[in-house]
Design an enzyme around this catalytic site. Sequence first.
Site, mmCIF file in Angstrom:
data_model
loop_
_atom_site.group_PDB
_atom_site.id
_atom_site.type_symbol
_atom_site.label_atom_id
_atom_site.label_comp_id
_atom_site.label_asym_id
_atom_site.label_seq_id
_atom_site.Cartn_x
_atom_site.Cartn_y
_atom_site.Cartn_z
ATOM 1 C CB SER A 189 27.837 -31.670 -6.694
ATOM 2 O OG SER A 189 26.567 -32.257 -6.833
ATOM 3 C CB THR A 196 24.611 -24.535 -17.939
ATOM 4 O OG1 THR A 196 24.781 -25.942 -18.074
ATOM 5 C CG2 THR A 196 23.136 -24.202 -17.910
ATOM 6 C CD GLU A 197 25.939 -19.271 -22.842
ATOM 7 O OE1 GLU A 197 25.031 -18.671 -23.465
ATOM 8 O OE2 GLU A 197 27.122 -19.318 -23.214
ATOM 9 C CG ASP A 228 4.621 -42.885 2.914
ATOM 10 O OD1 ASP A 228 3.804 -41.980 3.156
ATOM 11 O OD2 ASP A 228 4.347 -44.097 2.961
ATOM 12 N N GLY A 271 7.267 -41.372 8.273
ATOM 13 C CA GLY A 271 6.186 -40.510 8.751
ATOM 14 C C GLY A 271 6.704 -39.106 9.017
ATOM 15 C CD GLU A 276 26.869 -33.062 -15.076
ATOM 16 O OE1 GLU A 276 27.158 -33.529 -16.188
ATOM 17 O OE2 GLU A 276 27.622 -32.333 -14.423
#
Lengths: 260, 389
Positions: free
Chosen positions: B95, B136-137, B340, B343, B367
């Site tokens: 990122s 972005t807001e 999984d 375990g 995104e």
Amino acid sequence: MKIMVCIKQVPHQDARLDVNGAGTWIQEENIKFEINPYDQNALEAALQLKDKEAGTEVVVVSIGPERVTQSLRTALGMGADRAVHVKDGAADGSDSLGTAKILAAVAKAESPDLIFAGFMSDDGNLAATGPMLATLLGIPHTTTAVSFQKNGAIQVERELEGGALEVVELNTPCLVTTQTGMNQVRYASLKGIMAAKKKPIDVKTVADLGLAGQVGADAAKIKIEKLYTPPKGQGAEILSGSVDEVVGKLVGKIKELGLL
Amino acid sequence: MPFRAPDYYAIEELLTDEERQVRDTTRRFVDEEFMPRIVESYRAGTFPNELIPRIAELGLFGPTLPEEYGCAGVSSVAYGLICQELERGDSGLRSFASVQSSLVMYPIWAFGSDEHKKSWLPRLAKGEAIGCFGLTEPDFGSNPSGMRTTARRADGGFVLDGVKRWITNGNLADVAVVWARLEDQIHGFLVETDRPGFTAEEMHGKLSLRASVTSELFLENVWIPAENHLPGSGRMKAPLSCLSNARYGISWGALGAAMSCYDTALEYAKGRVMFSRPIAGYQLVQRKLVEMITEITKGQLLALRLGRLKDAGKVRPEQISMAKMNNVSKALAIAREARDILGGNGIMDEYPIMRHMVNLETVNTYEGTEDVHRLIIGKDITGFDAFGA
């Protein structure tokens, strides 16, 4: 100053190795290769010298099929100036002496002040090529360098048995083989990788070097008769049970075999 | 155990020497310098800032941009491989590089003036300056065109007002690429983060992408000179093209996270003995592993073909949507299956799986969410727009 670095492309340390159908070598299809780790230290030693001394040229030399280009490009990406690639089926199957003859022919044409090579290769483990090359060229050499300095003459610290270090001094031209861990090998930066695309790789054949008939499988004095994985389980016994039981059994075995 | 990259279809052969080398350099950096730090960073909820100069030195910021700005000019496929390797380390690392490369350097290069390029790109490439991307807001995520942040002309420049949220690197940034409404069009502006009225506040409490700084940006009457406007912007298409680039990288990045989970689960299954033999010898576990490698292989082919189209200048955003949607969604499923197989050990941070799994929850949302990409492709193939009104 001109430095020649001999590099060998060997199977990657993480590659899965299987014996080939003929039982004489490994299956080379679909496995990843890399520059022999000892040779990476040799290259790094040369590049460090180039960083210190302006005007130093580093020439990397390798023998092998088309795939070797990848390793040469990596070396150029790390900072070597140009490469010589001996690409010829006639070189296949060369023993250490054959390899040394080819490298000697390249060295004669290049006249380097200094030759670096890895102490041995990860696949053959023979540690013979470097000293043979120096002998063919009639120049001094030393092996298993763990540190390197150049103040006029070449000073090398070399590793001996039992953790001892020996300091030797050589006059140029000379050859030094390098131990792993002697330096921190640099990465090829992205800019270095892109710049490497424009650096020359000079491709040569065995005949170009005047060695037709003198190297390759037919001229080799050493041939691999058989390559195999030793059968499992012989001479080994796996103890089972709880920790206390296993320890008890182990002590019993040691006593039984008279090892104490 | 060293990482063994799955390559079931010999995709290695489809890469150029240069692409392989770029991948190998990034892989080595991640293995030697990033992996020893990630667990501590993740626990502490910080990005390992000390690595920024190293990332820059290797050329991993803005790697596809031209040499004249201090970048390497590698192919889009090479950029994808960089993202793959970085995200194999952690989605937070990828990122960081995605934002700097695709969301900051790319818009400056694509929409900025010559002056912008000369002054910012070399510093951003060297990691001397860090950037963030403010689109972005709080109330506008999947529908950015509804944004409320405004720009108005004043005193020979512009005044910006608004709030941006979910901004990666907001608190680390020296410059923010802020998108704002000016005379009813969306424009891009370069806002130096030391301008009066600009504040960034780190968002705390994330249970995902913890090794990444996420911030909220507040712009209160922030004045910027006229030359800080990105002259090539002025339509929604500009920020969307940045997102296309970032999404492209994510489609490769998710594969990296999936490969890490698969490799870990495979090695674990071969060594973990249960009912007298390794669990890899049981049919139910084999089925899981086979599905994982199959999806990784399909994802690799999708990403590689997408990269070749991008390098040929033929890629469409809808095609990028398909790879982002598929690869992240499959990576998330692979991470859950891998958890999984391990375990109880699967929940421990000694193994990378749970970290990848919770990271991928974010990656599946940011995104363009999985569903938004579904609707983008839906509209493309049917001609009907199924978004909102």
